[in-house]
Design an enzyme around this catalytic site. Structure first.
Site, PDB file in Angstrom:
ATOM      1  N   HIS A 128       0.862  -1.091   0.129  1.00 34.52           N
ATOM      2  CA  HIS A 128       0.039  -0.081  -0.123  1.00 34.52           C
ATOM      3  C   HIS A 128       0.739   1.271   0.056  1.00 34.52           C
ATOM      4  O   HIS A 128       0.366   2.341  -0.348  1.00 34.52           O
ATOM      5  CB  HIS A 128      -1.020  -0.027   1.237  1.00 34.52           C
ATOM      6  CG  HIS A 128      -0.279   0.274   2.385  1.00 34.52           C
ATOM      7  ND1 HIS A 128      -0.204  -0.929   3.326  1.00 34.52           N
ATOM      8  CD2 HIS A 128      -0.180   1.621   3.023  1.00 34.52           C
ATOM      9  CE1 HIS A 128       0.314  -0.428   4.581  1.00 34.52           C
ATOM     10  NE2 HIS A 128       0.276   1.080   4.157  1.00 34.52           N
TER      11      HIS A 128
ATOM     12  N   ASP B 268       0.019  -7.740   1.578  1.00 33.49           N
ATOM     13  CA  ASP B 268       0.531  -6.395   1.639  1.00 33.49           C
ATOM     14  C   ASP B 268       2.170  -6.212   1.738  1.00 33.49           C
ATOM     15  O   ASP B 268       2.601  -5.841   2.879  1.00 33.49           O
ATOM     16  CB  ASP B 268      -0.144  -5.588   2.714  1.00 33.49           C
ATOM     17  CG  ASP B 268      -0.208  -3.994   2.790  1.00 33.49           C
ATOM     18  OD1 ASP B 268       0.559  -3.469   1.730  1.00 33.49           O
ATOM     19  OD2 ASP B 268      -0.358  -3.363   3.708  1.00 33.49           O
TER      20      ASP B 268
ATOM     21  N   GLY C 277       2.362   6.361   9.341  1.00 35.42           N
ATOM     22  CA  GLY C 277       3.664   6.626   8.992  1.00 35.42           C
ATOM     23  C   GLY C 277       4.755   5.415   9.076  1.00 35.42           C
ATOM     24  O   GLY C 277       5.991   5.793   8.690  1.00 35.42           O
TER      25      GLY C 277
ATOM     26  N   SER D 157       4.093   2.521   8.317  1.00 34.93           N
ATOM     27  CA  SER D 157       3.924   1.469   7.140  1.00 34.93           C
ATOM     28  C   SER D 157       4.919   1.005   6.605  1.00 34.93           C
ATOM     29  O   SER D 157       5.853   1.831   6.063  1.00 34.93           O
ATOM     30  CB  SER D 157       2.744   1.916   6.324  1.00 34.93           C
ATOM     31  OG  SER D 157       1.304   2.028   6.663  1.00 34.93           O
ATOM     32  N   GLY D 158       5.002  -0.320   6.156  1.00 35.74           N
ATOM     33  CA  GLY D 158       6.133  -0.673   5.271  1.00 35.74           C
ATOM     34  C   GLY D 158       7.448  -1.092   6.237  1.00 35.74           C
ATOM     35  O   GLY D 158       8.272  -1.768   5.635  1.00 35.74           O
TER      36      GLY D 158
END
Length: 324
Positions: A87, A132, A220, A222-223
């Site tokens: 995402h 994801d 913030g 994410s990933g």
């Protein structure tokens, strides 16, 4: 959690509305109030770590940045390859993104910055809004040093043997808080598949849950990496994906890295879709506990940081949303 931690896009599952944990940029306070817990925490606007401390050595952590600055985290797999959340890559061309490694304070100079050659999201994310996970290939390799290093991926056995993990990021430090420019970390308990599915409607074959005790990833983050300690050193177990309220009673959700070993190694998804057999294998390995793991009162060496501790310009981006 029912909010993705990467891009601002939202996805609907049969159980719950998911909002990624990407960095929330240009979103009004009224919008945030109306969105409530349905926002994802991660990706381009993933929230900062909730209930965390200043991070210790995490040389595999990188910041994905666009023209506006940091929007998602990532982890170094090798000198040319970064793993992040799918995402986080939505709406971007490779040329829009740079990767910054070897820094803990985003307001300071130093580190290594690289342009991006290509980006690839797992095809099941676009089709089913699970899986994801994405790959970022750099235009030129990182120079691996003490401060910039790759992390090996965890096995299902590594995760089965662990009860806790560590998540790091520059995201928000509370549901409606500002982002941190200092890299923060928090220790979170791992949560069994059945318990997490009952709370959030997660996919046991591709998602891993952790948290639900006040410490959490947020917008913030994410990933970014979820890391377990093993007898062979730290291993990448998860990628920050989505959740409900940051730091709330429900755990955060992470892409379960061992599930995607073939994708990370070759850039190709498995020919056969992940089936319930994978979930059964996880259960047999001890991944299907009913209850959230207990967590001691003293997780960190020092007191956890709170909003007041970090409410200074050197810790926060000037354009971040305020508390009021």
């Amino acid at each position: 959690m029912d909010t993705e931690m990467g891009s601002a896009a939202t996805a609907t599952s049969e159980h719950t509305k998911r909002t990624n944990r990407a960095k929330r940029v240009g979103v009004s306070l009224l919008t945030l109030a109306l969105a409530g817990a349905s926002l994802f925490v991660g990706g381009a606007s993933a929230g900062a770590i909730v209930g965390g401390d200043v991070a210790s050595a995490t040389p595999w952590q990188v910041s994905l940045q666009d023209a506006e600055g940091h929007f998602c985290g990532g982890s170094i797999l090798d000198a040319n390859t970064i793993v992040t959340a799918a995402h986080c890559l939505e709406g971007f061309d490779a040329s829009d993104i740079t990767v910054r490694a070897g820094v803990t304070n985003l307001n300071e100079g130093g580190g290594q910055t690289r342009q991006v050659e290509s980006i690839l999201s797992h095809p099941r994310y676009a089709e089913e809004e699970i899986a994801d996970i994405g790959i970022v290939e750099l235009a030129s390799p990182l120079k691996l040093t003490t401060n910039v290093a790759a992390i090996a991926t965890a096995s299902t056995g590594d995760i089965a043997a662990a009860t806790r993990a560590t998540v790091t990021g520059w995201g928000a430090i509370s549901e409606n808080g500002r982002d941190s420019n200092i890299l923060l970390e928090a220790e979170v308990p791992l949560v069994g598949d059945r318990a997490c599915n009952a709370a959030l409607g997660t996919d046991a074959a591709t998602e891993l849950c952790a948290g639900g005790t006040g410490t959490d990833s947020c917008y913030g983050d994410s990933g970014g990496p979820l890391v377990v300690d093993t007898e062979n050193g730290p291993r990448l177990a998860g990628v920050v994906s989505w959740g409900d309220e940051c730091g709330g009673a429900t755990p955060g959700v992470y892409a379960e890295v061992p599930t995607f070993a073939d994708f990370l190694a070759t850039g190709q998804a498995d020919q056969a879709p992940v089936t319930e057999d994978t979930a059964a294998a996880n259960a047999a390995a001890g991944q299907d506990d009913e209850a959230v793991a207990e967590i001691d009162g003293d997780i960190f060496d020092g007191d956890a940081l709170n909003e007041d501790d970090l409410f200074e310009d050197e810790f926060f981006e000037d354009d971040s949303l305020g508390e009021d």
